[in-house]
Design an enzyme around this catalytic site. Structure first.
Site, short mmCIF file in Angstrom:
data_model
loop_
_atom_site.label_atom_id
_atom_site.label_comp_id
_atom_site.label_asym_id
_atom_site.label_seq_id
_atom_site.Cartn_x
_atom_site.Cartn_y
_atom_site.Cartn_z
N ASN A 13 -4.61 -4.60 2.82
CA ASN A 13 -3.69 -4.62 4.10
C ASN A 13 -3.02 -3.42 4.33
OD1 ASN A 13 -1.93 -5.16 6.18
ND2 ASN A 13 -0.44 -6.54 5.07
N TRP A 14 -3.59 -2.75 5.19
CA TRP A 14 -3.28 -1.11 5.34
C TRP A 14 -1.75 -1.22 6.27
CZ3 TRP A 14 -8.18 2.21 6.82
CH2 TRP A 14 -8.74 2.62 5.65
N LYS A 15 -1.24 -2.29 6.79
CA LYS A 15 -0.51 -2.42 7.65
C LYS A 15 -0.26 -1.16 8.87
CE LYS A 15 1.98 -4.33 3.99
NZ LYS A 15 3.40 -4.64 3.36
N HIS A 99 2.19 -12.99 8.24
CA HIS A 99 2.62 -12.20 7.17
C HIS A 99 4.11 -12.01 7.22
CE1 HIS A 99 3.66 -8.45 5.16
NE2 HIS A 99 2.49 -8.56 4.60
N GLU A 101 6.13 -9.93 7.43
CA GLU A 101 6.62 -8.61 8.22
C GLU A 101 6.69 -9.20 9.70
OE1 GLU A 101 4.47 -5.47 6.77
OE2 GLU A 101 5.57 -5.80 5.16
N GLU A 171 2.86 -14.60 -0.90
CA GLU A 171 3.03 -13.41 -0.96
C GLU A 171 4.93 -13.67 -1.17
OE1 GLU A 171 0.80 -10.22 0.27
OE2 GLU A 171 1.94 -10.79 2.14
N GLY A 177 6.11 -4.73 -1.07
CA GLY A 177 6.61 -3.06 -1.14
C GLY A 177 8.10 -2.99 -1.89
N SER A 217 3.42 -6.25 -4.44
CA SER A 217 3.18 -5.03 -5.20
C SER A 217 2.38 -5.10 -6.49
CB SER A 217 4.84 -5.04 -6.10
OG SER A 217 5.65 -4.78 -4.96
N GLY A 238 -0.92 -4.28 -0.25
CA GLY A 238 -0.53 -3.50 0.77
C GLY A 238 -0.68 -1.88 0.16
N GLY A 239 0.42 -1.51 -0.55
CA GLY A 239 0.56 -0.19 -0.82
C GLY A 239 -0.59 0.42 -1.74
P1 PGA Z 1 2.41 -4.63 -0.94
O1 PGA Z 1 2.09 -5.11 0.20
O2 PGA Z 1 1.60 -4.52 -1.84
O3 PGA Z 1 2.64 -2.99 -0.64
O4 PGA Z 1 3.65 -5.01 -1.66
C1 PGA Z 1 1.53 -6.49 0.18
C2 PGA Z 1 1.47 -7.24 1.58
O5 PGA Z 1 2.44 -7.01 2.33
O6 PGA Z 1 0.40 -7.76 1.98
#
Ligand code: PGA
Length: 257
Positions: A13-15, A99, A101, A171, A177, A217, A238-239
């Site tokens: 998930n590149w956001k 998600h 966010e 999640e 993050g 994470s 994500g990251g």
């Molecule tokens: P993260 O993000 O791996 O950077 O914690 C995961 C996500 O939000 O899907």
């Protein structure tokens, strides 16, 4: 993981990261270094504007392209929005829905998320439905009640037939993050409890074959322990998905015999 009954899916998930030019470079690097063994499916959920480049470059590879959002209507006066049909037309296969966010920063309610799940399924896309508790809910001991509510609301009206195409991502908000990954036991416990809820809603067969990812994470160092849990069928990353080498390491881990 339990590959006998269900697919392992590693999804990035590149956001809001990477231009189309950067996406091209990433896709080329990824394509050239994928393992031969195909024990896991791979998905890259990129920003809308990166989709055409990613699809073009990853065509004929085993990496599917996903989106990170969609609008629930098929067309209409919704300035700035993108429909499920538009994504499907670009050969997008997956879409992240719900998600945390989007729930927190863009006001997405459970009702909106339910409508988005239906829109995705109607257009032939596979939703990656995100659920997860925040720190307070965990400390108060209401994690499973909360996730059960989120699942029931998001899946309202989804038929057993359609449920076969839904992926769930657990999640925990406190892990996203932050570098505070859930322990493998915590992730395994909640993913197992999610499967029990799906069993009640859809029966044993569908529950057993649903892919339930962990996200928050996840990285190349902790992926192995998380994926060793019976009910953790992959990751939403994500990251660590922004760096092709880290992402590849996670893919290699998921691919191990
Ligand atoms: P993260 O993000 O791996 O950077 O914690 C995961 C996500 O939000 O899907």
């Amino acid at each position: 993981m339990n590959r006998k009954y269900r697919k392992t899916i590693i999804a990035g998930n590149w956001k809001m990261h990477k231009t189309a030019t950067e996406a091209k470079a990433f896709a080329e690097r990824l394509k050239g270094a994928l393992p031969r063994a195909k024990r896991c499916s791979i998905v890259l959920c990129v920003p809308y504007v990166d989709i055409p480049a990613a699809v073009k470059l990853l065509k004929d590879s085993r990496v599917a392209v996903g989106a990170q959002n969609l609008h629930w209507e098929s067309s209409g006066p919704f300035t700035g929005e993108i429909s499920a049909g538009m994504l499907a037309d670009l050969d997008v296969k997956y879409v992240i829905i719900g998600h945390s966010e989007r729930r927190a920063l863009f006001g997405e309610t459970d009702h909106i998320i339910n409508q988005k799940v239906h829109a995705a399924l109607s257009a032939g896309l596979r939703p990656i439905l995100c659920v997860g508790e925040d720190q307070d809910q965990r400390e108060l001991g209401v994690t499973m009640e909360f996730i059960s509510y989120q699942l029931k609301a998001a899946l309202a009206g989804v038929t057993p037939e359609d449920m076969r195409r839904v992926v769930i991502a657990y999640e925990p908000i406190w892990a996203i993050g932050t570098g505070n990954t859930a322990t493998p036991e915590q992730a395994g416990e909640v993913c197992g409890a999610i499967r029990s809820i799906l069993r009640k809603l859809y029966g044993a067969r569908i529950a057993r074959s649903t892919t339930i990812q962990y996200g928050g994470s996840m990285n190349e160092a902790n992926a192995e322990a998380l994926l060793a849990q019976e009910d953790v069928d992959g990751g939403l990353i994500g990251g660590a998905s922004l760096d092709p080498d880290k992402f590849l390491q996670i893919i290699h881990t998921a691919n191990q015999d």
